[in-house]
Design a protein around this motif. Sequence first.
Motif, PDB file in Angstrom:
ATOM      1  N   PRO A 265      73.330 -58.352  38.181  1.00 25.32           N
ATOM      2  CA  PRO A 265      72.137 -59.032  38.716  1.00 25.32           C
ATOM      3  C   PRO A 265      72.410 -59.645  40.086  1.00 25.32           C
ATOM      4  O   PRO A 265      73.554 -59.959  40.425  1.00 25.32           O
ATOM      5  N   GLN A 266      71.369 -59.813  40.863  1.00 21.08           N
ATOM      6  CA  GLN A 266      71.526 -60.307  42.224  1.00 21.08           C
ATOM      7  C   GLN A 266      72.066 -61.734  42.276  1.00 21.08           C
ATOM      8  O   GLN A 266      72.715 -62.111  43.250  1.00 21.08           O
ATOM      9  N   ASP A 267      71.800 -62.533  41.245  1.00 20.58           N
ATOM     10  CA  ASP A 267      72.263 -63.917  41.256  1.00 20.58           C
ATOM     11  C   ASP A 267      73.651 -64.082  40.640  1.00 20.58           C
ATOM     12  O   ASP A 267      74.104 -65.210  40.424  1.00 20.58           O
ATOM     13  N   VAL A 268      74.337 -62.973  40.346  1.00 23.10           N
ATOM     14  CA  VAL A 268      75.705 -63.005  39.822  1.00 23.10           C
ATOM     15  C   VAL A 268      76.639 -62.457  40.897  1.00 23.10           C
ATOM     16  O   VAL A 268      76.435 -61.365  41.416  1.00 23.10           O
ATOM     17  N   GLU A 269      77.668 -63.226  41.225  1.00 21.80           N
ATOM     18  CA  GLU A 269      78.592 -62.860  42.294  1.00 21.80           C
ATOM     19  C   GLU A 269      79.996 -62.655  41.719  1.00 21.80           C
ATOM     20  O   GLU A 269      80.471 -63.455  40.921  1.00 21.80           O
ATOM     21  N   VAL A 270      80.637 -61.568  42.132  1.00 14.71           N
ATOM     22  CA  VAL A 270      82.040 -61.317  41.814  1.00 14.71           C
ATOM     23  C   VAL A 270      82.833 -61.540  43.088  1.00 14.71           C
ATOM     24  O   VAL A 270      82.718 -60.776  44.049  1.00 14.71           O
ATOM     25  N   ARG A 271      83.641 -62.599  43.105  1.00 15.80           N
ATOM     26  CA  ARG A 271      84.328 -63.004  44.326  1.00 15.80           C
ATOM     27  C   ARG A 271      85.830 -62.778  44.179  1.00 15.80           C
ATOM     28  O   ARG A 271      86.422 -63.069  43.137  1.00 15.80           O
TER      29      ARG A 271
ATOM     30  N   SER B 131      82.798 -71.376  36.528  1.00 19.39           N
ATOM     31  CA  SER B 131      82.850 -69.932  36.739  1.00 19.39           C
ATOM     32  C   SER B 131      83.736 -69.297  35.678  1.00 19.39           C
ATOM     33  O   SER B 131      84.365 -69.986  34.862  1.00 19.39           O
ATOM     34  N   ILE B 132      83.780 -67.972  35.713  1.00 21.40           N
ATOM     35  CA  ILE B 132      84.683 -67.194  34.879  1.00 21.40           C
ATOM     36  C   ILE B 132      85.705 -66.548  35.802  1.00 21.40           C
ATOM     37  O   ILE B 132      85.327 -65.853  36.747  1.00 21.40           O
ATOM     38  N   THR B 133      86.982 -66.792  35.563  1.00 20.67           N
ATOM     39  CA  THR B 133      88.016 -66.193  36.407  1.00 20.67           C
ATOM     40  C   THR B 133      88.719 -65.071  35.644  1.00 20.67           C
ATOM     41  O   THR B 133      88.908 -65.156  34.421  1.00 20.67           O
ATOM     42  N   ILE B 134      89.107 -64.041  36.383  1.00 24.90           N
ATOM     43  CA  ILE B 134      89.747 -62.858  35.805  1.00 24.90           C
ATOM     44  C   ILE B 134      91.077 -62.653  36.525  1.00 24.90           C
ATOM     45  O   ILE B 134      91.098 -62.455  37.741  1.00 24.90           O
TER      46      ILE B 134
ATOM     47  N   ALA C 164      86.669 -64.044  40.500  1.00 20.84           N
ATOM     48  CA  ALA C 164      85.815 -65.091  39.937  1.00 20.84           C
ATOM     49  C   ALA C 164      84.402 -64.555  39.798  1.00 20.84           C
ATOM     50  O   ALA C 164      83.871 -63.932  40.726  1.00 20.84           O
ATOM     51  N   VAL C 165      83.817 -64.774  38.631  1.00 15.68           N
ATOM     52  CA  VAL C 165      82.427 -64.396  38.369  1.00 15.68           C
ATOM     53  C   VAL C 165      81.632 -65.689  38.244  1.00 15.68           C
ATOM     54  O   VAL C 165      81.903 -66.501  37.357  1.00 15.68           O
ATOM     55  N   LEU C 166      80.669 -65.885  39.114  1.00 11.76           N
ATOM     56  CA  LEU C 166      79.905 -67.129  39.110  1.00 11.76           C
ATOM     57  C   LEU C 166      78.449 -66.854  39.466  1.00 11.76           C
ATOM     58  O   LEU C 166      78.115 -65.833  40.087  1.00 11.76           O
ATOM     59  N   SER C 167      77.610 -67.793  39.050  1.00  9.04           N
ATOM     60  CA  SER C 167      76.176 -67.663  39.303  1.00  9.04           C
ATOM     61  C   SER C 167      75.548 -69.052  39.308  1.00  9.04           C
ATOM     62  O   SER C 167      75.907 -69.907  38.484  1.00  9.04           O
TER      63      SER C 167
END
Length: 515
Positions: free
Chosen positions: A312-318, A280-283, A143-146
């Motif tokens: 970027p610091q405010d973008v998380e790949v979970r 979010s964006i899920t992969i 998941a890519v979220l910010s």
Amino acid sequence: MWITRVSINNPVFATMVMVGIVVLGVFSYARLRVEQMPDVTLPFVDVETAYPGASPEVVETDVSKPIEYAVNTVSGVKRIYSNSREGRSQVFVEFRLGTDVTRAIQDARDKIALVRPNFPRDVKDPQVIRVEIEDNRPTISLAVLSPTVELRELTSLTDQTVVKAIENIPGVAQVIVNGRVTRQILIQIKPSALASLGIGIDQVMTAVQNANQDVPAGRITRGQSDSVVRVEGKIKDPAQFGRIIVAQQGGGPVYLSQVADVIDGEKELDSISRINGRPSITIDIRKAQDANIVETGRGVRAAVESLKARLPQDVEVRLVYSQADQVEASVAQVKATIVEGALLTVLIVFLFLHSWRSTIITGLTLPIAVIATFIALYAFGFTLNMMTLMALSLCIGLLIDDAIVVRENIVRHLGMGKTHLAAAREGTDEIGLAVMATTFAIVAVFVPIAFMKGIVGQFFFQFGLTVAVAVLVSLFVSFTLDPMLSSRWRDPAGGRFSRVPWLGRFMARVEAVVE
């Protein structure tokens, strides 16, 4: 037995043989791949074909039956099933066991390619898929979220950075992005304006298509140099769409802005992703057919760690879901079960033999037999999976049986007043035939399991051979290492528990209970 005499007369040689086996086993274990189940090739092929808008009857007549007739000519076909429903055809092919499925798939593709030109124009290309053990769930989901970046910008970042980094990982076959928000130029027609000017929608579509394309313009030759000429007609600024001429009326042009509104908008959503209620964006990542699930999972995890420094610091790949982690956890649990079983086995042996030395001499058979089995697994091309580990956990109690019988008979000969050398040699010779009969009886039970027919037999092939190898190694250790240690490592003259009186009293109580 000659092998026992060689070990007793050459203790250093016997010790080095065991050390060599352990070293090779450790190196083999480090190179073994980890999987959930054995790598079994199922003799099934699925042919799926899309025919949008067609009824089930039409799909069966125009698509399913021609594919059935074409695939039926492939060598090794056992059964063919088909399912025709609205807009889709599915033909399921079962091959005979022993058929080279890879070659059969290629032959099926070639046969289908011969009948493909006869399909209706709207039929999509048939997809020939090999059926696997794993289900259709993704191997890994990210998941890519910010909290600050909008989904449109987050989609662009995901496509350009995250997806490209994951696609290059060995073993990754498909990357599916869900919840994306894609930029799209929307042209909303004004029906009243079209009607007043007498312009059709087809004229507008043709004008937009002709104005928004790059056109090759040939080649220019100057002396010894050639230059390729290409007219760049792609519109880069959305505002320029309004200046497209859709028609000529009254001696003047009619622009697109007069008959339609041009909006720099977003494509209609076809999927929505939420992580704890946050957009979010899920992969979804799926592995290749022959790729190792654990190695693929480790590669994706390493790529995610490297992406943290590039995003970027405010973008998380979970990491949301990982089937590879579940496989590793299951394998680790079975390994822990094997260790627990080995420790309990040694404890039970100690309670009954009442001797530290006898327990250690017999207990050494367990790690040596298990570690030596890894050599065979690596040589045969097997993996650490549920079947091989289940085989080791099942035979833990069997591995020490031979050593217990040999050691107990040696102790009996010591009680008869013989020297340690004579007791080790004569005790092993006396009981050798019975020990071999017991071991070969176990091998005779499990080897046929390895050569069972059918798909189930392919799963139990590694199981049966693992048990057989482990038991045979335990027999070898019982006839070499155990007599050698029994002849050299003597019990103390003052008693087995002379230095630990309380343990001696405890063992006496255990003996009283057992008797």
